[in-house]
Motif scaffolding. Structure first.
Motif, PDB file in Angstrom:
ATOM      1  N   UNK A   1       6.550 -12.739   3.127  1.00 23.97           N
ATOM      2  CA  UNK A   1       5.407 -11.844   3.300  1.00 23.97           C
ATOM      3  C   UNK A   1       5.855 -10.507   3.899  1.00 23.97           C
ATOM      4  N   UNK A   2       6.731 -10.558   4.906  1.00 30.10           N
ATOM      5  CA  UNK A   2       7.226  -9.315   5.501  1.00 30.10           C
ATOM      6  C   UNK A   2       7.997  -8.489   4.469  1.00 30.10           C
ATOM      7  N   UNK A   3       8.778  -9.161   3.641  1.00 23.96           N
ATOM      8  CA  UNK A   3       9.512  -8.468   2.580  1.00 23.96           C
ATOM      9  C   UNK A   3       8.542  -7.783   1.616  1.00 23.96           C
ATOM     10  N   UNK A   4       7.461  -8.476   1.271  1.00 25.10           N
ATOM     11  CA  UNK A   4       6.463  -7.904   0.367  1.00 25.10           C
ATOM     12  C   UNK A   4       5.775  -6.698   1.002  1.00 25.10           C
ATOM     13  N   UNK A   5       5.507  -6.764   2.309  1.00 25.15           N
ATOM     14  CA  UNK A   5       4.890  -5.632   3.014  1.00 25.15           C
ATOM     15  C   UNK A   5       5.825  -4.421   2.995  1.00 25.15           C
ATOM     16  N   UNK A   6       7.095  -4.646   3.294  1.00 23.68           N
ATOM     17  CA  UNK A   6       8.068  -3.543   3.322  1.00 23.68           C
ATOM     18  C   UNK A   6       8.181  -2.887   1.946  1.00 23.68           C
ATOM     19  N   UNK A   7       8.257  -3.709   0.907  1.00 25.60           N
ATOM     20  CA  UNK A   7       8.387  -3.169  -0.449  1.00 25.60           C
ATOM     21  C   UNK A   7       7.112  -2.437  -0.869  1.00 25.60           C
ATOM     22  N   UNK A   8       5.959  -2.942  -0.471  1.00 28.47           N
ATOM     23  CA  UNK A   8       4.694  -2.282  -0.793  1.00 28.47           C
ATOM     24  C   UNK A   8       4.589  -0.941  -0.079  1.00 28.47           C
ATOM     25  N   UNK A   9       5.016  -0.918   1.168  1.00 33.46           N
ATOM     26  CA  UNK A   9       5.004   0.352   1.916  1.00 33.46           C
ATOM     27  C   UNK A   9       5.946   1.369   1.275  1.00 33.46           C
ATOM     28  N   UNK A  10       7.110   0.899   0.840  1.00 31.15           N
ATOM     29  CA  UNK A  10       8.056   1.805   0.182  1.00 31.15           C
ATOM     30  C   UNK A  10       7.450   2.394  -1.089  1.00 31.15           C
ATOM     31  N   UNK A  11       6.681   1.581  -1.820  1.00 29.24           N
ATOM     32  CA  UNK A  11       6.020   2.073  -3.036  1.00 29.24           C
ATOM     33  C   UNK A  11       4.966   3.123  -2.724  1.00 29.24           C
TER      34      UNK A  11
END
Length: 207
Positions: A95-105
């Motif tokens: 979930x944290x990985x998904x948050x980081x990648x979403x923020x980067x997008x």
């Protein structure tokens, strides 16, 4: 039995805290089993199984990581059932990985909004954005989650994906879990299926 997707929890990130010799023996066993799966007479070859590995694979020893990469690449075009192996994994990490990648997008949109000195409550990152970056993007949410040995906790496994999953905790340890136990699990799911179907329908209507 029509089961197209199977996901197993092979090794948690937290398991790296165990004794070094125990971790190493587990890594050796994992490498051995992955290599066995790629043999011509294996069930993977027989049924055209596609294998995924989910987790922070950089934490694995190099021999295991290379075996993982080989299995992923060599089965990528298989069109049979999908076996996903969670290794060096926790749901929290996913979930944290998904948050980081979403923020980067969305970093440009975030910077623009806060540069203007206001937060108008507009949704910047949505549930759909996060789900696009989960390991399970190409797999449906599980119908059944089996926790053997009678344990009643999820141990940080697929927390996001199990909202409408039938949880079962049969008493046998994993090595003793047989086809008979699996058939019983499926029968119990079929009994509960009308309830889960109704709940999923209500959730979809709300969205």
């Amino acid at each position: 039995m029509g089961i197209e997707y199977v996901t197993i929890y092979a090794f948690s990130i937290d398991n790296f805290k165990r004794k070094p010799d125990e971790v190493q023996s587990t890594m050796n066993l994992m490498q051995e089993k992955i290599e066995e799966l790629l043999k011509e007479e294996s069930v993977v070859t027989k049924y055209g199984v596609r294998i995924n590995f989910w987790g922070n694979l950089s934490l694995l020893s190099q021999p295991v990581r290379l075996a993982v990469e080989k299995a992923t690449v060599s089965t990528a075009k298989n069109s049979g059932p999908v076996l996903s192996v969670c290794v060096a994994y926790t749901s929290t990490y996913e979930i944290m990985r998904a948050i980081h990648k979403s923020c980067a997008d969305k970093i440009g949109k975030i910077q623009e909004q806060y540069a203007n000195g206001h937060d108008d409550g507009e949704e910047i990152i949505s549930v759909a954005d996060l789900e696009q970056h989960l390991y399970t993007l190409d797999c449906p949410d599980p119908d059944i989650l089996i926790r053997t040995s009678g344990e009643t906790r999820l141990s940080n496994f697929l927390l996001w994906q199990t909202t409408f999953t039938h949880l079962q905790n049969p008493a046998p340890l994993w090595p003793e879990f047989s086809l008979m136990h699996l058939v019983w699990v499926v029968l119990m799911y079929q009994k509960a299926y009308p309830y889960f179907k109704e709940r999923r329908s209500k959730c979809k209507r709300m969205h």
